[in-house]
Motif scaffolding. Structure first.
Motif, PDB file in Angstrom:
ATOM      1  N   GLU A 180       0.753  -1.127   0.643  1.00  0.00           N
ATOM      2  CA  GLU A 180       0.132  -0.009   0.013  1.00  0.00           C
ATOM      3  C   GLU A 180       0.787   1.441  -0.269  1.00  0.00           C
ATOM      4  OE1 GLU A 180      -2.901  -0.642   3.536  1.00  0.00           O
ATOM      5  OE2 GLU A 180      -4.100  -1.110   2.094  1.00  0.00           O
ATOM      6  N   LYS A 181       2.054   1.323  -0.520  1.00  0.00           N
ATOM      7  CA  LYS A 181       2.933   2.513  -0.145  1.00  0.00           C
ATOM      8  C   LYS A 181       4.071   2.645  -0.735  1.00  0.00           C
ATOM      9  CE  LYS A 181       4.857   0.794   4.658  1.00  0.00           C
ATOM     10  NZ  LYS A 181       5.119   1.396   5.689  1.00  0.00           N
ATOM     11  N   GLY A 182       4.301   1.568  -1.936  1.00  0.00           N
ATOM     12  CA  GLY A 182       5.337   1.799  -2.851  1.00  0.00           C
ATOM     13  C   GLY A 182       6.005   1.124  -1.940  1.00  0.00           C
ATOM     14  N   SER A 183       6.660   0.362  -1.668  1.00  0.00           N
ATOM     15  CA  SER A 183       7.811  -0.193  -1.153  1.00  0.00           C
ATOM     16  C   SER A 183       8.004  -1.525  -1.782  1.00  0.00           C
ATOM     17  CB  SER A 183       7.204  -1.153   0.319  1.00  0.00           C
ATOM     18  OG  SER A 183       6.158  -0.008   1.263  1.00  0.00           O
ATOM     19  N   MET A 184       7.821  -1.741  -2.847  1.00  0.00           N
ATOM     20  CA  MET A 184       9.015  -2.251  -3.558  1.00  0.00           C
ATOM     21  C   MET A 184       9.765  -1.727  -4.021  1.00  0.00           C
ATOM     22  SD  MET A 184      10.198  -3.162  -6.847  1.00  0.00           S
ATOM     23  CE  MET A 184       9.070  -2.088  -8.020  1.00  0.00           C
ATOM     24  N   CYS A 185      10.951  -2.894  -4.573  1.00  0.00           N
ATOM     25  CA  CYS A 185      12.094  -2.340  -4.024  1.00  0.00           C
ATOM     26  C   CYS A 185      12.792  -2.981  -5.928  1.00  0.00           C
ATOM     27  CB  CYS A 185      12.971  -2.125  -2.843  1.00  0.00           C
ATOM     28  SG  CYS A 185      13.375  -3.606  -1.996  1.00  0.00           S
ATOM     29  N   TRP A 186      13.073  -4.181  -5.828  1.00  0.00           N
ATOM     30  CA  TRP A 186      13.233  -4.716  -7.140  1.00  0.00           C
ATOM     31  C   TRP A 186      12.515  -6.539  -7.827  1.00  0.00           C
ATOM     32  CZ3 TRP A 186      16.667  -4.609  -2.995  1.00  0.00           C
ATOM     33  CH2 TRP A 186      17.038  -5.497  -2.584  1.00  0.00           C
ATOM     34  N   MET A 187      11.600  -6.544  -8.838  1.00  0.00           N
ATOM     35  CA  MET A 187      11.234  -7.684  -8.441  1.00  0.00           C
ATOM     36  C   MET A 187      11.613  -7.877 -10.382  1.00  0.00           C
ATOM     37  SD  MET A 187       7.579  -5.974 -10.057  1.00  0.00           S
ATOM     38  CE  MET A 187       7.879  -4.197 -11.451  1.00  0.00           C
ATOM     39  N   SER A 188      11.600  -9.374 -10.758  1.00  0.00           N
ATOM     40  CA  SER A 188      11.388  -9.782 -11.679  1.00  0.00           C
ATOM     41  C   SER A 188      10.678  -8.732 -13.074  1.00  0.00           C
ATOM     42  CB  SER A 188      11.727 -11.367 -12.243  1.00  0.00           C
ATOM     43  OG  SER A 188      10.777 -12.063 -11.783  1.00  0.00           O
ATOM     44  N   PRO A 189      10.978  -9.242 -14.326  1.00  0.00           N
ATOM     45  CA  PRO A 189      10.492  -8.636 -15.592  1.00  0.00           C
ATOM     46  C   PRO A 189       9.123  -8.636 -15.760  1.00  0.00           C
ATOM     47  CG  PRO A 189      12.482  -8.922 -16.172  1.00  0.00           C
ATOM     48  CD  PRO A 189      12.250  -9.889 -14.992  1.00  0.00           C
ATOM     49  N   ASN A 190       8.895 -10.563 -15.040  1.00  0.00           N
ATOM     50  CA  ASN A 190       7.246 -10.453 -15.820  1.00  0.00           C
ATOM     51  C   ASN A 190       6.303 -10.456 -14.792  1.00  0.00           C
ATOM     52  OD1 ASN A 190       8.563 -12.465 -13.789  1.00  0.00           O
ATOM     53  ND2 ASN A 190       6.980 -14.230 -14.244  1.00  0.00           N
ATOM     54  N   MET A 191       6.853  -9.316 -13.470  1.00  0.00           N
ATOM     55  CA  MET A 191       6.321  -8.883 -12.069  1.00  0.00           C
ATOM     56  C   MET A 191       5.358  -7.693 -12.804  1.00  0.00           C
ATOM     57  SD  MET A 191       6.005 -11.135  -9.678  1.00  0.00           S
ATOM     58  CE  MET A 191       4.784 -10.007  -8.801  1.00  0.00           C
TER      59      MET A 191
ATOM     60  N   PHE B 184      -7.272   6.144   6.941  1.00  0.00           N
ATOM     61  CA  PHE B 184      -7.245   7.196   8.199  1.00  0.00           C
ATOM     62  C   PHE B 184      -5.860   6.271   9.447  1.00  0.00           C
ATOM     63  CE2 PHE B 184     -11.656   8.822   7.323  1.00  0.00           C
ATOM     64  CZ  PHE B 184     -11.277  10.365   7.347  1.00  0.00           C
ATOM     65  N   SER B 185      -5.937   4.980   8.930  1.00  0.00           N
ATOM     66  CA  SER B 185      -5.523   4.319   9.553  1.00  0.00           C
ATOM     67  C   SER B 185      -4.135   4.544   9.464  1.00  0.00           C
ATOM     68  CB  SER B 185      -5.245   2.722   9.694  1.00  0.00           C
ATOM     69  OG  SER B 185      -4.861   2.506   8.488  1.00  0.00           O
ATOM     70  N   GLY B 186      -3.332   5.305   8.042  1.00  0.00           N
ATOM     71  CA  GLY B 186      -1.871   5.599   8.232  1.00  0.00           C
ATOM     72  C   GLY B 186      -1.523   4.795   6.968  1.00  0.00           C
ATOM     73  N   GLU B 187      -2.237   4.215   5.926  1.00  0.00           N
ATOM     74  CA  GLU B 187      -1.902   3.820   4.253  1.00  0.00           C
ATOM     75  C   GLU B 187      -2.139   4.761   3.554  1.00  0.00           C
ATOM     76  OE1 GLU B 187       0.500   1.758   4.667  1.00  0.00           O
ATOM     77  OE2 GLU B 187       0.472   1.044   6.133  1.00  0.00           O
ATOM     78  N   SER B 188      -2.232   3.969   2.519  1.00  0.00           N
ATOM     79  CA  SER B 188      -2.289   4.777   1.285  1.00  0.00           C
ATOM     80  C   SER B 188      -4.021   4.317   0.887  1.00  0.00           C
ATOM     81  CB  SER B 188      -1.758   4.415   0.186  1.00  0.00           C
ATOM     82  OG  SER B 188      -2.339   5.016  -1.387  1.00  0.00           O
ATOM     83  N   MET B 189      -5.197   5.340   0.525  1.00  0.00           N
ATOM     84  CA  MET B 189      -6.231   4.693   0.190  1.00  0.00           C
ATOM     85  C   MET B 189      -6.581   3.320  -1.439  1.00  0.00           C
ATOM     86  SD  MET B 189      -8.399   8.367  -0.149  1.00  0.00           S
ATOM     87  CE  MET B 189      -8.787   8.018  -1.185  1.00  0.00           C
TER      88      MET B 189
END
Length: 226
Positions: free
Chosen positions: A26-37, A55-60
Motif C-alpha cells: 500500500e505504500k510503494g515498498s517494492m524495491c526490485w522484481m523480475s521483469p514478468n511481474m 485514516f489508519s496511516g496507509e494509502s487509499m
C-alpha cells in the motif's frame, strides 16, 4: 509463495511467486522484481475501505503485483531501520498493527481499520484512534521500528508500554491507557502524561526505536544545527 528476510537492521523481504500468484502493498515498498511481474493499482475494494486505510496511516490505493507467464520474484524494503516479521494469518488468528506497519502480503490477506474499544486509548495511546487489523488467510509482512521484543500474555496479564512502543498484538488483546501518577512524575519524569496498557490473552510485539522517539531524539540537534 516462498520468502526470505535479508539485511537487518535495514531489512528487505524477497518473495518467490508461482505463476499467477499475487502480492499486495500500500505504500510503494517494492524495491526490485523480475521483469514478468505485472503491477496494477486499485482501491482494494469499496471506497469506504479505501478511506479507512487512509485514516489508519496507509494509502487509499493498493498496488497488486502478479507473476505473469511463469514464476516471479519481488522484494519489499522496510522504510526505517529495524526488522520485518512474517505473520501467518488464519481464521481465529487476527492481528492489530501500528499505523503504517503493514509492508506487504499475499492477496488473500484482508486489511481493515481497527477502532479502539475505549476512546482514551486512541487519543492518548500513541498510535492514534485507528490502527490496522490484518485478517484472512495467508502471510503478511509487518515492519518493526528497531529491534522486536515479543511476549505472550496470559488472560488478564498486563504490560505497560510507553507511547509508540507497541508495534503489534493479537486481536484478542485489549488496549487502554493510564495516566502517569504524581505531579512531579508528570512534570519532571520525561515520560509523558500517559502509558499504553495491553491486557492479554495474546501475543504482543514491542519495538525498541519508534520513529516518533527517533525524531524526538534528533529534534534538539536539528533545532540548534549541531
Amino acid at each position: 509463495m516462498e520468502y526470505k528476510i535479508l539485511g537487518e537492521p535495514l531489512p528487505v523481504v524477497e518473495c518467490q511467486l508461482a505463476p499467477g500468484e499475487r502480492m499486495i502493498t500500500e505504500k510503494g515498498s517494492m524495491c526490485w522484481m523480475s521483469p514478468n511481474m505485472q503491477m496494477e493499482t486499485n482501491a482494494g475494494g469499496s471506497l469506504g475501505k479505501a478511506f479507512g486505510r487512509m485514516f489508519s496511516g496507509e494509502s487509499m490505493f493498493q498496488n497488486v503485483y502478479t507473476a505473469q507467464g511463469g514464476p516471479g520474484m519481488i522484494s519489499f524494503a522496510a522504510s526505517f531501520p529495524g526488522s520485518i516479521r512474517a505473520i501467518q494469518l488464519a481464521p481465529g488468528r487476527e492481528v492489530v498493527v501500528q499505523k503504517s506497519g503493514f509492508l506487504a502480503s499475499e492477496d488473500s490477506v484482508q486489511l481493515s481499520i481497527f477502532f479502539q474499544k475505549k476512546a482514551g486509548a486512541g487519543f492518548f495511546g500513541g498510535e492514534g484512534f485507528i490502527m490496522q487489523k490484518l485478517s484472512g488467510t495467508g502471510i503478511a509482512f509487518v515492519e518493526i521500528d528497531g529491534h522486536a521484543v515479543e511476549y505472550d500474555l496470559a488472560p488478564g496479564q498486563q504490560m505497560i508500554v510507553d507511547t509508540g512502543y507497541l508495534a503489534m498484538c493479537d486481536a484478542t488483546c485489549s488496549i487502554d491507557i493510564q495516566s502517569v501518577k504524581g505531579v512531579k512524575n508528570v512534570l519532571f519524569g520525561g515520560e509523558g502524561l500517559f502509558n499504553t496498557v495491553v491486557t492479554g490473552p495474546g501475543h504482543i510485539v514491542l519495538q525498541t526505536m519508534p520513529i516518533s522517539a527517533f525524531a524526538g531524539a534528533l529534534g534538539p540537534f536539528v533545532a540548534t544545527g549541531s
